[in-house]
Structure formats: structure tokens, C-alpha cells
Design a protein around this motif. Sequence first.
Motif, PDB file in Angstrom:
ATOM      1  N   ASP A 106      -5.028   7.391  11.206  1.00  0.00           N
ATOM      2  CA  ASP A 106      -4.976   5.940  11.377  1.00  0.00           C
ATOM      3  C   ASP A 106      -4.451   5.315  10.090  1.00  0.00           C
ATOM      4  O   ASP A 106      -5.214   4.889   9.234  1.00  0.00           O
ATOM      5  CB  ASP A 106      -6.373   5.406  11.722  1.00  0.00           C
ATOM      6  CG  ASP A 106      -6.400   3.892  11.890  1.00  0.00           C
ATOM      7  OD1 ASP A 106      -5.319   3.263  11.901  1.00  0.00           O
ATOM      8  OD2 ASP A 106      -7.515   3.327  11.988  1.00  0.00           O
ATOM      9  N   GLU A 107      -3.132   5.291   9.944  1.00  0.00           N
ATOM     10  CA  GLU A 107      -2.536   4.724   8.739  1.00  0.00           C
ATOM     11  C   GLU A 107      -2.794   3.225   8.632  1.00  0.00           C
ATOM     12  O   GLU A 107      -2.989   2.708   7.520  1.00  0.00           O
ATOM     13  CB  GLU A 107      -1.034   5.008   8.717  1.00  0.00           C
ATOM     14  CG  GLU A 107      -0.691   6.479   8.572  1.00  0.00           C
ATOM     15  CD  GLU A 107       0.796   6.744   8.537  1.00  0.00           C
ATOM     16  OE1 GLU A 107       1.210   7.695   7.858  1.00  0.00           O
ATOM     17  OE2 GLU A 107       1.549   5.994   9.205  1.00  0.00           O
ATOM     18  N   GLU A 108      -2.806   2.537   9.771  1.00  0.00           N
ATOM     19  CA  GLU A 108      -3.045   1.089   9.719  1.00  0.00           C
ATOM     20  C   GLU A 108      -4.448   0.792   9.185  1.00  0.00           C
ATOM     21  O   GLU A 108      -4.652  -0.164   8.423  1.00  0.00           O
ATOM     22  CB  GLU A 108      -2.856   0.460  11.107  1.00  0.00           C
ATOM     23  CG  GLU A 108      -1.436   0.543  11.644  1.00  0.00           C
ATOM     24  CD  GLU A 108      -1.059   1.914  12.144  1.00  0.00           C
ATOM     25  OE1 GLU A 108      -0.040   2.463  11.664  1.00  0.00           O
ATOM     26  OE2 GLU A 108      -1.787   2.468  12.998  1.00  0.00           O
ATOM     27  N   GLY A 109      -5.430   1.601   9.587  1.00  0.00           N
ATOM     28  CA  GLY A 109      -6.780   1.432   9.072  1.00  0.00           C
ATOM     29  C   GLY A 109      -6.850   1.672   7.572  1.00  0.00           C
ATOM     30  O   GLY A 109      -7.577   0.981   6.841  1.00  0.00           O
ATOM     31  N   GLU A 110      -6.087   2.652   7.079  1.00  0.00           N
ATOM     32  CA  GLU A 110      -6.049   2.910   5.635  1.00  0.00           C
ATOM     33  C   GLU A 110      -5.422   1.738   4.890  1.00  0.00           C
ATOM     34  O   GLU A 110      -5.869   1.367   3.802  1.00  0.00           O
ATOM     35  CB  GLU A 110      -5.266   4.194   5.345  1.00  0.00           C
ATOM     36  CG  GLU A 110      -5.938   5.462   5.819  1.00  0.00           C
ATOM     37  CD  GLU A 110      -7.298   5.681   5.182  1.00  0.00           C
ATOM     38  OE1 GLU A 110      -7.442   5.451   3.960  1.00  0.00           O
ATOM     39  OE2 GLU A 110      -8.232   6.060   5.919  1.00  0.00           O
ATOM     40  N   ILE A 111      -4.374   1.147   5.459  1.00  0.00           N
ATOM     41  CA  ILE A 111      -3.754  -0.019   4.830  1.00  0.00           C
ATOM     42  C   ILE A 111      -4.748  -1.175   4.769  1.00  0.00           C
ATOM     43  O   ILE A 111      -4.875  -1.855   3.740  1.00  0.00           O
ATOM     44  CB  ILE A 111      -2.479  -0.430   5.602  1.00  0.00           C
ATOM     45  CG1 ILE A 111      -1.422   0.669   5.486  1.00  0.00           C
ATOM     46  CG2 ILE A 111      -1.928  -1.758   5.075  1.00  0.00           C
ATOM     47  CD1 ILE A 111      -0.210   0.461   6.375  1.00  0.00           C
ATOM     48  N   ALA A 112      -5.487  -1.387   5.860  1.00  0.00           N
ATOM     49  CA  ALA A 112      -6.483  -2.459   5.881  1.00  0.00           C
ATOM     50  C   ALA A 112      -7.552  -2.229   4.819  1.00  0.00           C
ATOM     51  O   ALA A 112      -7.954  -3.168   4.110  1.00  0.00           O
ATOM     52  CB  ALA A 112      -7.116  -2.561   7.268  1.00  0.00           C
ATOM     53  N   SER A 113      -8.012  -0.991   4.677  1.00  0.00           N
ATOM     54  CA  SER A 113      -9.038  -0.681   3.674  1.00  0.00           C
ATOM     55  C   SER A 113      -8.516  -0.918   2.262  1.00  0.00           C
ATOM     56  O   SER A 113      -9.234  -1.430   1.390  1.00  0.00           O
ATOM     57  CB  SER A 113      -9.494   0.773   3.822  1.00  0.00           C
ATOM     58  OG  SER A 113     -10.145   0.986   5.057  1.00  0.00           O
ATOM     59  N   VAL A 150       0.875  -1.174   0.000  1.00  0.00           N
ATOM     60  CA  VAL A 150       0.000   0.000   0.000  1.00  0.00           C
ATOM     61  C   VAL A 150       0.914   1.225   0.000  1.00  0.00           C
ATOM     62  O   VAL A 150       1.733   1.391   0.896  1.00  0.00           O
ATOM     63  CB  VAL A 150      -0.940  -0.002   1.221  1.00  0.00           C
ATOM     64  CG1 VAL A 150      -1.898   1.171   1.152  1.00  0.00           C
ATOM     65  CG2 VAL A 150      -1.710  -1.313   1.293  1.00  0.00           C
ATOM     66  N   TYR A 151       0.741   2.097  -0.994  1.00  0.00           N
ATOM     67  CA  TYR A 151       1.745   3.100  -1.317  1.00  0.00           C
ATOM     68  C   TYR A 151       1.350   4.503  -0.860  1.00  0.00           C
ATOM     69  O   TYR A 151       0.256   4.982  -1.151  1.00  0.00           O
ATOM     70  CB  TYR A 151       2.004   3.103  -2.825  1.00  0.00           C
ATOM     71  CG  TYR A 151       2.365   1.735  -3.350  1.00  0.00           C
ATOM     72  CD1 TYR A 151       3.382   1.004  -2.758  1.00  0.00           C
ATOM     73  CD2 TYR A 151       1.671   1.168  -4.416  1.00  0.00           C
ATOM     74  CE1 TYR A 151       3.716  -0.258  -3.212  1.00  0.00           C
ATOM     75  CE2 TYR A 151       2.005  -0.091  -4.891  1.00  0.00           C
ATOM     76  CZ  TYR A 151       3.022  -0.803  -4.283  1.00  0.00           C
ATOM     77  OH  TYR A 151       3.343  -2.057  -4.730  1.00  0.00           O
ATOM     78  N   ASP A 152       2.286   5.167  -0.186  1.00  0.00           N
ATOM     79  CA  ASP A 152       2.054   6.553   0.229  1.00  0.00           C
ATOM     80  C   ASP A 152       1.886   7.478  -0.967  1.00  0.00           C
ATOM     81  O   ASP A 152       1.221   8.514  -0.873  1.00  0.00           O
ATOM     82  CB  ASP A 152       3.233   7.050   1.082  1.00  0.00           C
ATOM     83  CG  ASP A 152       2.978   6.914   2.568  1.00  0.00           C
ATOM     84  OD1 ASP A 152       1.846   7.182   3.007  1.00  0.00           O
ATOM     85  OD2 ASP A 152       3.905   6.532   3.310  1.00  0.00           O
ATOM     86  N   THR A 153       2.498   7.137  -2.075  1.00  0.00           N
ATOM     87  CA  THR A 153       2.432   7.978  -3.264  1.00  0.00           C
ATOM     88  C   THR A 153       1.094   7.873  -3.993  1.00  0.00           C
ATOM     89  O   THR A 153       0.749   8.771  -4.782  1.00  0.00           O
ATOM     90  CB  THR A 153       3.563   7.596  -4.232  1.00  0.00           C
ATOM     91  OG1 THR A 153       3.610   6.160  -4.336  1.00  0.00           O
ATOM     92  CG2 THR A 153       4.903   8.090  -3.730  1.00  0.00           C
ATOM     93  N   ALA A 175      -9.941  -3.541  -0.541  1.00  0.00           N
ATOM     94  CA  ALA A 175     -10.308  -3.147  -1.900  1.00  0.00           C
ATOM     95  C   ALA A 175      -9.606  -4.017  -2.935  1.00  0.00           C
ATOM     96  O   ALA A 175     -10.192  -4.424  -3.943  1.00  0.00           O
ATOM     97  CB  ALA A 175      -9.970  -1.674  -2.126  1.00  0.00           C
ATOM     98  N   LEU A 176      -8.327  -4.330  -2.677  1.00  0.00           N
ATOM     99  CA  LEU A 176      -7.597  -5.191  -3.594  1.00  0.00           C
ATOM    100  C   LEU A 176      -8.159  -6.603  -3.592  1.00  0.00           C
ATOM    101  O   LEU A 176      -8.306  -7.227  -4.645  1.00  0.00           O
ATOM    102  CB  LEU A 176      -6.110  -5.199  -3.201  1.00  0.00           C
ATOM    103  CG  LEU A 176      -5.167  -5.936  -4.145  1.00  0.00           C
ATOM    104  CD1 LEU A 176      -5.191  -5.338  -5.543  1.00  0.00           C
ATOM    105  CD2 LEU A 176      -3.741  -5.918  -3.597  1.00  0.00           C
ATOM    106  N   ALA A 177      -8.504  -7.101  -2.405  1.00  0.00           N
ATOM    107  CA  ALA A 177      -9.089  -8.439  -2.315  1.00  0.00           C
ATOM    108  C   ALA A 177     -10.425  -8.502  -3.033  1.00  0.00           C
ATOM    109  O   ALA A 177     -10.732  -9.484  -3.734  1.00  0.00           O
ATOM    110  CB  ALA A 177      -9.257  -8.831  -0.839  1.00  0.00           C
ATOM    111  N   MET A 178     -11.230  -7.449  -2.905  1.00  0.00           N
ATOM    112  CA  MET A 178     -12.534  -7.405  -3.554  1.00  0.00           C
ATOM    113  C   MET A 178     -12.413  -7.366  -5.081  1.00  0.00           C
ATOM    114  O   MET A 178     -13.289  -7.832  -5.800  1.00  0.00           O
ATOM    115  CB  MET A 178     -13.317  -6.198  -3.069  1.00  0.00           C
ATOM    116  CG  MET A 178     -13.747  -6.276  -1.604  1.00  0.00           C
ATOM    117  SD  MET A 178     -15.055  -7.484  -1.345  1.00  0.00           S
ATOM    118  CE  MET A 178     -16.439  -6.644  -2.115  1.00  0.00           C
ATOM    119  N   SER A 179     -11.303  -6.798  -5.564  1.00  0.00           N
ATOM    120  CA  SER A 179     -11.107  -6.703  -7.013  1.00  0.00           C
ATOM    121  C   SER A 179     -10.656  -8.009  -7.628  1.00  0.00           C
ATOM    122  O   SER A 179     -10.585  -8.136  -8.849  1.00  0.00           O
ATOM    123  CB  SER A 179     -10.060  -5.621  -7.323  1.00  0.00           C
ATOM    124  OG  SER A 179      -8.757  -6.058  -6.955  1.00  0.00           O
TER     125      SER A 179
END
Length: 375
Positions: A358-365, A128-131, A369-373
Motif C-alpha cells: 500500500d504505497e498510498e498508505g505509506e505516503i499518507a503516513s 515522499v521519496y522512494d530513495t 509525520a512531516l506535519a507532526m514535526s
Amino acid sequence: MTASNEGALLVLNLGSATLKAARFDGFSPGAGSPGLSQRIEIGLDKSRDTPEALLAQATDALGFVAAPTWVGHRIVHGGDAEAARVLDAGEIGRLQKLATLAPMHQPPALALVESATKLWPGAVQCGVYDTAWHATLPANTRRLPVPQRWDALGVRRYGFHGLAFASAMRVLANQDDGTARGRVVLAHLGGGASLCAVHDGRSIDTTMAMTPLDGVPMATRSGCLDPGALLFLLRQEDLSVDSLEQALYRECGMRGVSGLSGDMRELLASNSPAVTLALDMFALRIAQGIAAMATRLGGIDDLVFSGGIGANAASVRGAIVKYLAWLDLQLDDDANVRGVTHLDSPASRARIWRIEVDEEGEIASACMALAMSGH
């Protein structure tokens, strides 16, 4: 740790000084948002903390007795990637080519990915990329004033701190959905610091460019410098590229000016003239950056402070906003000292917020999203 622990996501957020890790249960496509089970923070000791030791410490503390189903990794530099990706061999190879652009963060994060892959070969490793947050930057911001051949090599503005910015905007939207669609300046201030101009929920400008070394001065990083000064130093001190890089990342910023430390807590406890100068320079440059972001937006409706300094140092917030009085920004001094969420006074032209991201929550989301795709 070879058995399956179905539906568990391990999030690894490796920074320059700490590893933040979290466990999310109920992780599977179609099951809704995964639930946070526990999170921890581990201080790094580079003399003894191998990737394997960090993984063992994190998984033991988070109660993993078997392998997670997915592992989400914060990766600082994702290049032109616009969303999270599975970290297969090809993607890791691409990220390794970007490692010199984020030397404090990228190599240790990729080493952690390698160790996690060896330990749990059946788990999906997700980057999961900061950029990625800044994929919406318009051409007149993305492009740097360099020859076309340099732009073709990737010399352009990428922006960083995307996970923190995305989280700040999510919190802001929860306060008032209309607020998040306005002209927002995000000030993420910690060991690393950058600003972002957001319009209608999208990043349209930011202070960091090709690397996390650019922009405002930071704890030990210089921020932007005259390129001619770097040429002068290379010649005058006969520096190697590696020694110059080390100095720019580790010896500059508030540490360089103060001669004491880059840690804001230590600086605020000192009254030396050099420290006073460092703090004033930091506040001034942040205020100038906020004004630049407001110019890009054509005004400012909301100013958001986050990060270890932005969320916790009331005196620093006060010094920054004082420089912005000409924009009619004004803090409620009592609210600022108490560290509540809403900090502006009734007379302030723009709302001012203090937000815990909450960066960890953003990574989880992003992993969900990737899993759903179907990744």
C-alpha cells in the motif's frame, strides 16, 4: 477549487503506466492516523493526459469539491533526503537536478507537483521519496567502485521502491512482529523490479544503484549491463546519449528478449521460444539476486514477493523459488496457486510470503509525520 477542505489529504502516486490516487480524511497533527476514504487508479495515455487533466480526473473521482489541505506526491529520486519534505521552490529545484537519473518518473511527477501548486496555492505539497527507505545503507553498500571525484558528484547507490518495501515490512510486522526483525529479502516485481535485504527492519542492500535502470531485468528496462557493451553500442551504432537512454529504458528487458512485450500477462499467454527464454531469464536473475541479498544478510528467514508480478503471477514465483531449491526454499504449490499470504511448505528453511503493498498508505503516513514535526 480554491476553498479550503480542512483535514483532507490527497495522495498522488504517479507511475510509468498509471496514476494511483487516494483521499484520506481527518488529516491534522495530533488527530491520529488519517482515515482512507477512497482510492482510484487511472491508466495513463501520454498522448492526451496533461497534468491538469489528471488532477481533474482524480479529484472528481475522489469527491474533492474544494482544495485539499495537503497533497502527498510519490517522488522516485530524492537523492540523499532521509525523509519526506515540503516541496517548496528550493526543494523542487533540487529534485529537478535529479530528473535525468529517473527520466521515466521524475519529470512527470514534478510536472504534477507544479500543476497542483498552481491549482491549490494554499495546500501544502509534500514529497515522499522512494530513495529515503535506503538511507540506512552502510558505506560498503552505498559506495560504488568509482573514483572519489565521481562519488563526490553523487555516483553512489541510492536504491528505489522504498515505499513498496516499507509497506511490505509493515504488513510483515502485522503478521508477526518478530518476523520483521529477522533476515528478510524483499522482492518487489512489477514493471520495475528490485530486491532489498532487510535486517532488523533496516535496508542494508538493494539491487538498484544510482538509477532505477540498474539491477535485475525488468519489463522494458535492461537492468545491469556490462558497461563495455554500452561503450560498444555508442561507437558501433553511432548512438546519441538520448537514443541509448531511450533504448535502455523502453526497448530492453523482457520486451527486448521476447520481441513481443514487457507485459507479464501477455508473456504468460504466449508459448513462443523467445518468450520462454525471456521468462526463464527473468526467473533466473531474480533468484540470483535473492541469493545475493541472502549472502549480504548471512542467511534468510523470510522471502517476500510483492508488486504486480510478485503478488499475482504464481508461475513466476514458482520458477524463481525452483532456482532457490539449493537454499532449501520450498513453496506449498496449492497455497502458491491460490495466492494466499503464507506460501511456504513445512519443509522450507525460510518462510515465503505474498504481500499486497500500500504505497498510498505509506505516503499518507510520511505526510503525517512531516506535519507532526511542524515541517
